[in-house]
Scaffold this active site. Structure first.
Site, PDB file in Angstrom:
ATOM      1  N   CYS A  87     -58.563  65.187  16.543  1.00  0.00           N
ATOM      2  CA  CYS A  87     -58.790  64.855  17.963  1.00  0.00           C
ATOM      3  C   CYS A  87     -60.170  64.223  18.204  1.00  0.00           C
ATOM      4  O   CYS A  87     -60.302  63.242  18.945  1.00  0.00           O
ATOM      5  CB  CYS A  87     -58.615  66.096  18.831  1.00  0.00           C
ATOM      6  SG  CYS A  87     -59.319  67.582  18.132  1.00  0.00           S
TER       7      CYS A  87
ATOM      8  N   HIS B  31     -62.183  67.788  25.281  1.00  0.00           N
ATOM      9  CA  HIS B  31     -63.382  67.657  24.457  1.00  0.00           C
ATOM     10  C   HIS B  31     -64.320  66.627  25.104  1.00  0.00           C
ATOM     11  O   HIS B  31     -63.861  65.642  25.695  1.00  0.00           O
ATOM     12  CB  HIS B  31     -63.032  67.123  23.067  1.00  0.00           C
ATOM     13  CG  HIS B  31     -62.275  68.087  22.201  1.00  0.00           C
ATOM     14  ND1 HIS B  31     -62.013  69.398  22.544  1.00  0.00           N
ATOM     15  CD2 HIS B  31     -61.725  67.914  20.962  1.00  0.00           C
ATOM     16  CE1 HIS B  31     -61.346  69.981  21.554  1.00  0.00           C
ATOM     17  NE2 HIS B  31     -61.148  69.094  20.594  1.00  0.00           N
TER      18      HIS B  31
HETATM   19  N1  LIG Z   1     -55.023  71.699  19.684  1.00  0.00           N
HETATM   20  C1  LIG Z   1     -55.502  70.479  19.533  1.00  0.00           C
HETATM   21  O1  LIG Z   1     -56.244  69.948  20.379  1.00  0.00           O
HETATM   22  C2  LIG Z   1     -55.159  69.695  18.293  1.00  0.00           C
HETATM   23  C3  LIG Z   1     -55.605  68.379  18.203  1.00  0.00           C
HETATM   24  C4  LIG Z   1     -55.299  67.640  17.055  1.00  0.00           C
HETATM   25  C5  LIG Z   1     -54.553  68.227  16.053  1.00  0.00           C
HETATM   26  N2  LIG Z   1     -54.140  69.527  16.183  1.00  0.00           N
HETATM   27  C6  LIG Z   1     -53.341  70.102  15.122  1.00  0.00           C
HETATM   28  O2  LIG Z   1     -52.044  70.356  15.641  1.00  0.00           O
HETATM   29  C7  LIG Z   1     -51.478  71.514  15.030  1.00  0.00           C
HETATM   30  C8  LIG Z   1     -51.008  72.477  16.103  1.00  0.00           C
HETATM   31  O3  LIG Z   1     -52.120  72.905  16.874  1.00  0.00           O
HETATM   32  P1  LIG Z   1     -51.954  73.794  18.184  1.00  0.00           P
HETATM   33  O4  LIG Z   1     -53.262  73.728  18.863  1.00  0.00           O
HETATM   34  O5  LIG Z   1     -50.724  73.426  18.926  1.00  0.00           O
HETATM   35  O6  LIG Z   1     -51.756  75.262  17.543  1.00  0.00           O
HETATM   36  P2  LIG Z   1     -51.069  76.558  18.218  1.00  0.00           P
HETATM   37  O7  LIG Z   1     -51.142  76.522  19.691  1.00  0.00           O
HETATM   38  O8  LIG Z   1     -51.687  77.712  17.512  1.00  0.00           O
HETATM   39  O9  LIG Z   1     -49.533  76.429  17.779  1.00  0.00           O
HETATM   40  C9  LIG Z   1     -49.151  76.483  16.418  1.00  0.00           C
HETATM   41  C10 LIG Z   1     -47.649  76.253  16.347  1.00  0.00           C
HETATM   42  O10 LIG Z   1     -47.284  76.158  14.973  1.00  0.00           O
HETATM   43  C11 LIG Z   1     -46.261  77.111  14.710  1.00  0.00           C
HETATM   44  N3  LIG Z   1     -46.386  77.555  13.317  1.00  0.00           N
HETATM   45  C12 LIG Z   1     -47.413  78.211  12.744  1.00  0.00           C
HETATM   46  N4  LIG Z   1     -47.155  78.424  11.424  1.00  0.00           N
HETATM   47  C13 LIG Z   1     -45.946  77.865  11.187  1.00  0.00           C
HETATM   48  C14 LIG Z   1     -45.117  77.773  10.040  1.00  0.00           C
HETATM   49  N5  LIG Z   1     -45.493  78.260   8.857  1.00  0.00           N
HETATM   50  N6  LIG Z   1     -43.925  77.152  10.155  1.00  0.00           N
HETATM   51  C15 LIG Z   1     -43.517  76.639  11.347  1.00  0.00           C
HETATM   52  N7  LIG Z   1     -44.249  76.702  12.476  1.00  0.00           N
HETATM   53  C16 LIG Z   1     -45.444  77.319  12.390  1.00  0.00           C
HETATM   54  C17 LIG Z   1     -46.477  78.215  15.725  1.00  0.00           C
HETATM   55  O11 LIG Z   1     -45.292  78.941  15.862  1.00  0.00           O
HETATM   56  P3  LIG Z   1     -45.265  80.457  16.447  1.00  0.00           P
HETATM   57  O12 LIG Z   1     -45.466  80.331  17.934  1.00  0.00           O
HETATM   58  O13 LIG Z   1     -43.916  80.916  16.069  1.00  0.00           O
HETATM   59  O14 LIG Z   1     -46.386  81.190  15.756  1.00  0.00           O
HETATM   60  C18 LIG Z   1     -46.818  77.376  16.952  1.00  0.00           C
HETATM   61  O15 LIG Z   1     -45.639  76.824  17.485  1.00  0.00           O
HETATM   62  C19 LIG Z   1     -52.553  72.043  14.078  1.00  0.00           C
HETATM   63  O16 LIG Z   1     -52.330  71.519  12.786  1.00  0.00           O
HETATM   64  C20 LIG Z   1     -53.834  71.472  14.646  1.00  0.00           C
HETATM   65  O17 LIG Z   1     -54.846  71.330  13.688  1.00  0.00           O
HETATM   66  C21 LIG Z   1     -54.415  70.259  17.286  1.00  0.00           C
END
Ligand SMILES: NC(=O)c1ccc[n+]([C@@H]2O[C@H](COP(=O)([O-])OP(=O)(O)OC[C@H]3O[C@@H](n4cnc5c(N)ncnc54)[C@H](OP(=O)(O)O)[C@@H]3O)[C@@H](O)[C@H]2O)c1
Length: 343
Positions: free
Chosen positions: A129, A242
């Site tokens: 991001c 951010h």
């Molecule tokens: N947040 C941001 O601003 C942002 C920006 C750029 C990139 N990202 C990337 O995007 C991804 C998601 O981020 P997020 O902020 O949305 O995280 P989050 O809110 O913690 O959500 C994580 C999601 O992944 C699922 N998950 C976790 N382990 C898994 C597995 N082994 N198999 C299948 N599903 C799984 C979780 O399912 P459950 O609900 O069942 O646990 C939940 O749906 C990460 O890789 C992060 O680095 C995030």
């Protein structure tokens, strides 16, 4: 019009839910939507427009007949399941860091290097991001004046860490205002009413993982190994959006108006600046657009830039401030724009 079967891995997370919202808002032609997450979320409901969808557990064989799989889960989930999705014939757009620096995986910001989506071998990576936010402002200036060096300090919201971090900030804030000891589970130190100059592990030179990503991903996307980036990444107690403070050394000097024009003419960037281009302070009724702040940029698609100043300590330097909704352009929107290029 052709319609597509789309799987969202991590559909119960912050980015996954935003991908569902944006696909619906932008009327992406979906034939079937398959929301996936861990065992713990099986049976929970996520919304796709008006339609409630039941979340399924991710397994290798769920990708049969899927056209596009958006991964918004963890590095481990991408490593384990993205190859299975590709074998089943899906194109993967991955939000995790797992594939970003692999030489055969395009790392794409559609406004900058969108044509590279066609170089994919099944997987396209969405940049970090903070990289997206930095490059949306740096790239137009590089095109217009050449960028030699950038010193960037980030002020990153907790939604960048995922749904558990939002809860941690809320709970710590309540505890601290109630004179109770806050619990720290997500971050190494308290984030409530605090600042953490620590995003990911430190290397032997003292740089954090987030700072390394900013450097390496920028070089890959801009295809420029010579660009010098000096980053300091800080987590701040803000729920969403951010912010970045940038000091850029240009190769050729530019006026404030030229910088303003180069930024505001770039698609996806909006300039909110307190001064009109002739240096006058704007009228009071434009107060909300004097400069961007996280509370006003949440749920917005653009990267907002303000406080544009020439750096009077350098011969061709410029400073400004930017704010971006990290869940939208920083993750979900960029992924959906990649899907749109592929259709
Ligand atoms: N947040 C941001 O601003 C942002 C920006 C750029 C990139 N990202 C990337 O995007 C991804 C998601 O981020 P997020 O902020 O949305 O995280 P989050 O809110 O913690 O959500 C994580 C999601 O992944 C699922 N998950 C976790 N382990 C898994 C597995 N082994 N198999 C299948 N599903 C799984 C979780 O399912 P459950 O609900 O069942 O646990 C939940 O749906 C990460 O890789 C992060 O680095 C995030």
């Amino acid at each position: 019009m052709k319609e597509y079967t789309v799987a969202i891995v991590g559909a119960t997370g912050l980015v996954g839910k935003e991908v569902l919202n944006i696909l619906q808002d932008r009327k992406f032609p979906v034939k079937r939507m398959i929301p996936l997450a861990t065992e713990e979320s099986v049976g929970t409901i996520v919304e796709f427009g008006e339609e409630p969808l039941i979340v399924q557990r991710i397994e290798e064989d769920v990708f049969e007949a899927v056209d596009f799989a958006v991964f918004a889960a963890t590095i481990e989930a991408s490593e384990e399941f993205a190859p299975a999705a590709v074998r089943a014939g899906a194109i993967v757009v991955d939000n995790s860091a797992h594939f970003r620096m692999k030489s055969d995986v395009p790392l794409v910001i559609p406004e900058i290097n969108g044509q590279q989506v066609w170089e994919h071998k099944g997987i396209i990576a969405n940049p970090n991001c903070s990289t997206i936010q930095l490059l949306m402002a740096l790239y137009p200036l590089d095109r217009a004046f050449g960028v030699e060096k950038v010193v960037v300090s980030t002020y990153q919201s907790v939604s960048g860490t995922g749904k558990h971090a939002l809860q941690e900030l809320a709970e710590q804030s309540i505890s601290l205002l109630s004179m109770k000891e806050p619990k720290c589970e997500v971050y190494p130190k308290r984030i409530g009413f605090n600042l953490l100059p620590h995003i990911g592990d430190f290397d032997q030179n003292g740089y954090s993982e987030e700072e390394r990503k900013l450097r390496l991903e920028t070089r890959k996307i801009m295809n420029r190994d010579d660009i010098r980036i000096s980053p300091t990444c800080v987590r701040v107690p803000v729920f969403n959006c951010h912010s970045q403070s940038l000091n850029i050394t240009l190769k050729s000097s530019a006026t404030r108006k030229q910088v303003h024009d180069a930024l505001s003419e770039f698609p996806g960037v909006e300039v909110w600046d307190a001064l009109s281009l002739d240096g006058e302070r704007k009228e009071h009724d434009e107060e909300s657009e004097l400069y961007p702040v996280p509370s006003e940029c949440t749920d917005r698609d653009e990267v907002f830039v303000g406080r544009i100043r020439l750096d009077d300590t350098a011969s061709s330097g410029v400073c400004f401030w930017s704010v971006m909704d990290n869940l939208r352009k920083g993750a979900a929107l960029n992924a959906v724009q990649i899907l749109e290029l592929l259709t």
